[in-house]
Design an enzyme around this catalytic site. Structure first.
Site, PDB file in Angstrom:
ATOM      1  N   LEU A  22      35.847  40.456  50.291  1.00  0.00           N
ATOM      2  CA  LEU A  22      34.800  41.209  48.861  1.00  0.00           C
ATOM      3  C   LEU A  22      34.530  40.423  48.275  1.00  0.00           C
ATOM      4  CD1 LEU A  22      38.302  42.598  47.791  1.00  0.00           C
ATOM      5  CD2 LEU A  22      36.742  44.174  48.512  1.00  0.00           C
ATOM      6  N   ASP A  23      33.444  40.756  47.424  1.00  0.00           N
ATOM      7  CA  ASP A  23      32.445  39.325  46.352  1.00  0.00           C
ATOM      8  C   ASP A  23      33.973  39.395  45.576  1.00  0.00           C
ATOM      9  OD1 ASP A  23      30.514  40.773  47.100  1.00  0.00           O
ATOM     10  OD2 ASP A  23      30.374  41.865  45.506  1.00  0.00           O
ATOM     11  N   LYS A  24      33.017  37.787  45.211  1.00  0.00           N
ATOM     12  CA  LYS A  24      33.715  37.252  44.439  1.00  0.00           C
ATOM     13  C   LYS A  24      34.511  37.706  42.639  1.00  0.00           C
ATOM     14  CE  LYS A  24      32.697  33.086  41.747  1.00  0.00           C
ATOM     15  NZ  LYS A  24      32.290  33.105  40.053  1.00  0.00           N
TER      16      LYS A  24
END
Ligand code: URA
Length: 237
Positions: free
Chosen positions: A105-107
């Protein structure tokens, strides 16, 4: 005794997914009998070879563990720590060495993330043949219109592939739900951008038949055997 390819042996020992193990090998972090080996296909034998990753001895079997985490924003999905960035594994105060996230998952994305030391299981979850869908809730500062939904459902180019969502629907004024089969980097954000929508919050709430449920943000717990099976049993909600 049986020999195995180095990358496969490391993945089976729970170091990371097969692909991530190849990267670890290419990076020169693996020694076999004291010698740095950069070729993932090198044959090794647990009964006579001493294998080390980052100078730490690796052993053939580790108990396999499986966690569900409600990822908070601000943490990156990486085993290495670029600079002083916070990584998802910082949230774990238990579990064997060699934990890694199944997919990323993105930051700034939050929500359902699986963490394990079982490379085979991770591979099965990620592989397109598993046909597992992922569901996200996306918040945006504006009213979501029919036109937005139509553009979102047309899809967008992500890297070299056209990604079309399985479904898109409005939840409430500034929130829409999107279901995807692919697992491409930034895919939801790219789809939203194409539809002219700014993403203020992105949360994954389901993988296959497994729901995030009420697990508090930043917390994790072991998956039950039933939940592991549910991942592969799609349940529409
Ligand atoms: N799509 C995105 O854009 N980001 C994520 O973190 C997951 C899916």
């Amino acid at each position: 005794m049986t020999s195995k390819r180095l990358s496969k042996a490391l993945a089976a020992a729970g170091i990371a997914s097969r692909r991530a193990c190849e990267e670890i090998i290419f990076a020169g972090r693996v020694r076999v009998n004291g010698e740095v080996i950069k070729i993932p296909q090198t044959l090794v034998d647990w009964s006579k070879d001493e294998i080390k990753v980052d100078e730490v001895a690796v052993h053939e079997e580790q108990k396999k563990v499986y966690f569900i985490l409600n990822k908070p924003p601000g943490y990156i999905c990486s085993n290495a720590r670029p600079g002083k960035k916070r990584i998802v594994l910082d949230l774990f105060n238990e579990g064997p060495a060699g934990l890694f996230t199944i997919g990323r998952l993105d930051k700034d994305t939050e929500g359902l993330l699986l963490v394990t030391n079982d490379g085979g299981f991770a591979h099965k979850v990620i592989h397109p043949s598993s046909n597992i869908t992922k569901e996200y809730l996306v918040k945006t500062p504006v009213e979501v219109t029919l036109e937005h939904l139509e553009t979102l459902s047309q899809g967008a180019r992500v890297d070299d592939k056209w990604v079309r969502p399985v479904s898109v629907s409005k939840v409430r004024r500034g929130t829409f739900r999107i279901i995807l089969k692919e697992g491409r980097k930034h895919e939801v954000r790219i789809l939203a951008e194409r539809a002219g929508l700014k993403v203020t919050e992105l949360r994954r709430i389901r993988i296959g038949g497994l729901l995030l449920g009420t697990l508090p943000l930043g917390e994790y717990r072991p998956l039950t055997e039933k939940e592991k099976e549910m991942l592969f049993k799609e349940k529409k909600c």
